[in-house]
Design an enzyme around this catalytic site. Structure first.
Site, PDB file in Angstrom:
ATOM      1  N   GLU A 127      -4.913   0.681   0.091  1.00  0.00           N
ATOM      2  CA  GLU A 127      -5.803   1.799   0.389  1.00  0.00           C
ATOM      3  C   GLU A 127      -5.665   2.808  -0.746  1.00  0.00           C
ATOM      4  O   GLU A 127      -4.738   2.728  -1.551  1.00  0.00           O
ATOM      5  CB  GLU A 127      -5.432   2.440   1.734  1.00  0.00           C
ATOM      6  CG  GLU A 127      -4.016   3.015   1.815  1.00  0.00           C
ATOM      7  CD  GLU A 127      -3.883   4.412   1.242  1.00  0.00           C
ATOM      8  OE1 GLU A 127      -4.879   5.165   1.208  1.00  0.00           O
ATOM      9  OE2 GLU A 127      -2.775   4.765   0.798  1.00  0.00           O
TER      10      GLU A 127
ATOM     11  N   SER B  11       0.915   7.059   1.551  1.00  0.00           N
ATOM     12  CA  SER B  11       0.420   7.691   0.336  1.00  0.00           C
ATOM     13  C   SER B  11       1.510   7.669  -0.736  1.00  0.00           C
ATOM     14  O   SER B  11       1.956   6.591  -1.124  1.00  0.00           O
ATOM     15  CB  SER B  11      -0.061   9.123   0.638  1.00  0.00           C
ATOM     16  OG  SER B  11      -0.796   9.661  -0.431  1.00  0.00           O
TER      17      SER B  11
ATOM     18  N   HIS C 207      -6.168   6.935   4.117  1.00  0.00           N
ATOM     19  CA  HIS C 207      -6.345   8.383   4.227  1.00  0.00           C
ATOM     20  C   HIS C 207      -7.538   8.755   5.105  1.00  0.00           C
ATOM     21  O   HIS C 207      -8.457   9.460   4.697  1.00  0.00           O
ATOM     22  CB  HIS C 207      -6.516   8.986   2.834  1.00  0.00           C
ATOM     23  CG  HIS C 207      -5.267   9.023   2.024  1.00  0.00           C
ATOM     24  ND1 HIS C 207      -4.718   7.885   1.448  1.00  0.00           N
ATOM     25  CD2 HIS C 207      -4.454  10.045   1.683  1.00  0.00           C
ATOM     26  CE1 HIS C 207      -3.618   8.231   0.782  1.00  0.00           C
ATOM     27  NE2 HIS C 207      -3.443   9.527   0.910  1.00  0.00           N
TER      28      HIS C 207
END
Length: 305
Positions: free
Chosen positions: A203, A110, A273
Site C-alpha cells: 500500500e 506506514s 492509509h
C-alpha cells in the site's frame, strides 16, 4: 515459523511510543480511552509529546523510549502512535535481545513497516494495523476491531470483493509487506526480508505515479516479485501525477509487473492509509483464495488462548 507473542489479557500494560513523527497528548486521548475500555493499562512513553522539528523528540529520545519498552517485561504490547518518517533513523541502534527472550506485540503501519520487517527478519511476528492517532477516525471501526482481535488472539478473516485485475488462484505462505516506499527503502539493510514463498501485501499514500512505477521496477529487478506465493494490493491513496501524465493508475502500474508471473493477485484489499485498514499479522502463515467472488484470507495457524 516466526515466533508469536502472547495474546493480551485484561489488566495487561501496553505502551504507546512515537518512533517517527510527533503527536500531541490531545491527539491520543481517544486511543487511551479505547484501550482502557479494552481493559488495558496504558503507559505513555517519553517520546509521546516530545518534539524535535517534525520528529517526536531527537533520535536518541525516540530510541531510548523504544528500548525501554522493548526491555520492560511488564509491557505486553507496544503501539506506535503514528508514522510519518523517522523509524529508519533509529532501527539499527535498537537491541532486541531482551525482546527475543520475552516477546510482545508491536503494532503500527506506514513508516512502522521498517519495524514490522525488521522484527520478521529477526524471526518474530508483529501487527500491521491502525495506530492510536487514528483510533477515532470516521469509518475506521472495523479496522480498530480487527486490531483488538489480533492483539487478544481472537480469530479473524478477511475478504475483498472481486476486482477486474485479480488473477485467480490460491496460495499459502507467511504474510509480509506494508508501505511500498519503505519496502524499497529497507532493501539491502538489516531490516530486509526475503519474499520468497511469502504472501506480499503493499500500500502507499501521496506518491507520484512514476515513483510507484520506479518502486515496482526495483522490486522486479531485485527478484523479489519472482518468488512470491501471492500478492495483495491495498489502498494507494492520494496518488500524484506530473504535468505530463504518466498514463497509468497505481493498479495498472502494479498489474504491469505482476502480469509477468503466475501467482494469484488481488486488488482492493482493505489495508493502507484509509479508514478500512485491517490488521494483518506479519509473519503469520496464511491462506489466500482468489475466485470469482473476490479474495479471502485466513490464518492457517492461530495461537492457543
Amino acid at each position: 515459523m516466526p515466533t508469536t507473542s502472547p495474546a493480551l489479557r485484561p489488566g495487561d500494560r501496553v505502551a504507546i511510543v512515537c518512533p517517527a513523527r510527533k503527536v500531541t497528548h490531545q491527539e491520543l486521548e481517544a486511543a487511551i480511552a479505547i484501550l482502557t475500555a479494552w481493559g488495558l493499562e496504558v503507559i505513555l512513553g517519553a517520546s509521546v509529546t516530545a518534539q524535535h522539528h517534525q520528529f517526536a523528540g531527537s533520535d536518541e529520545v525516540r530510541r531510548q523510549d523504544m528500548q525501554q519498552q522493548l526491555d520492560d517485561p511488564s509491557i505486553r504490547a507496544i503501539l506506535c502512535a503514528r508514522g510519518g518518517y523517522g523509524t529508519t533513523r533509529i532501527i539499527d541502534q535498537l537491541d532486541f535481545s531482551r525482546f527475543t527472550d520475552n516477546p510482545k506485540w508491536i503494532a503500527g503501519f506506514s513508516d512502522i513497516t521498517t519495524l514490522n520487517c525488521h522484527l520478521l527478519a529477526l524471526g518474530h511476528e508483529s501487527i500491521h494495523g491502525v495506530m492510536p492517532l487514528l483510533f477515532d477516525q470516521a469509518g475506521g471501526e472495523e479496522a480498530l476491531e480487527s486490531l483488538r482481535r489480533a492483539l487478544f488472539g481472537e480469530p479473524i478473516s478477511y475478504f475483498a470483493p472481486q476486482h477486474p485485475f485479480n488473477r485467480l488462484g490460491s496460495a499459502r505462505g507467511e504474510l509480509i509487506g506494508g508501505n511500498l516506499s519503505l519496502l524499497q527503502t529497507i532493501t539491502g539493510t538489516a531490516s530486509d526480508c526475503s519474499l520468497a514463498g511469502r504472501i506480499l501485501f503493499i500500500e502507499d499514500i501521496d506518491e507520484y505515479l512514476y515513483n510507484i512505477d520506479r518502486m515496482m521496477v526495483h522490486l522486479d529487478r531485485t527478484g523479489k516479485l519472482a518468488g512470491l506465493a501471492g500478492l495483495l494490493v491495498g489502498h494507494f491513496t492520494d496518488s500524484n501525477d506530473n504535468i505530463i501524465p504518466f498514463g497509468q493508475t497505481p493498479y495498472e502500474i502494479i498489474q504491469t509487473y505482476a502480469a509477468k508471473y503466475d501467482f494469484p493477485v488481488a486488488y482492493g484489499f482493505p489495508v493502507g492509509h484509509e479508514p478500512l485498514n485491517m490488521a494483518l499479522i506479519c509473519g503469520r502463515n496464511s491462506h489466500m483464495v482468489v475466485d470469482a467472488a473476490g479474495v479471502r484470507l485466513n490464518y492457517v495457524y492461530m495461537p492457543q488462548l
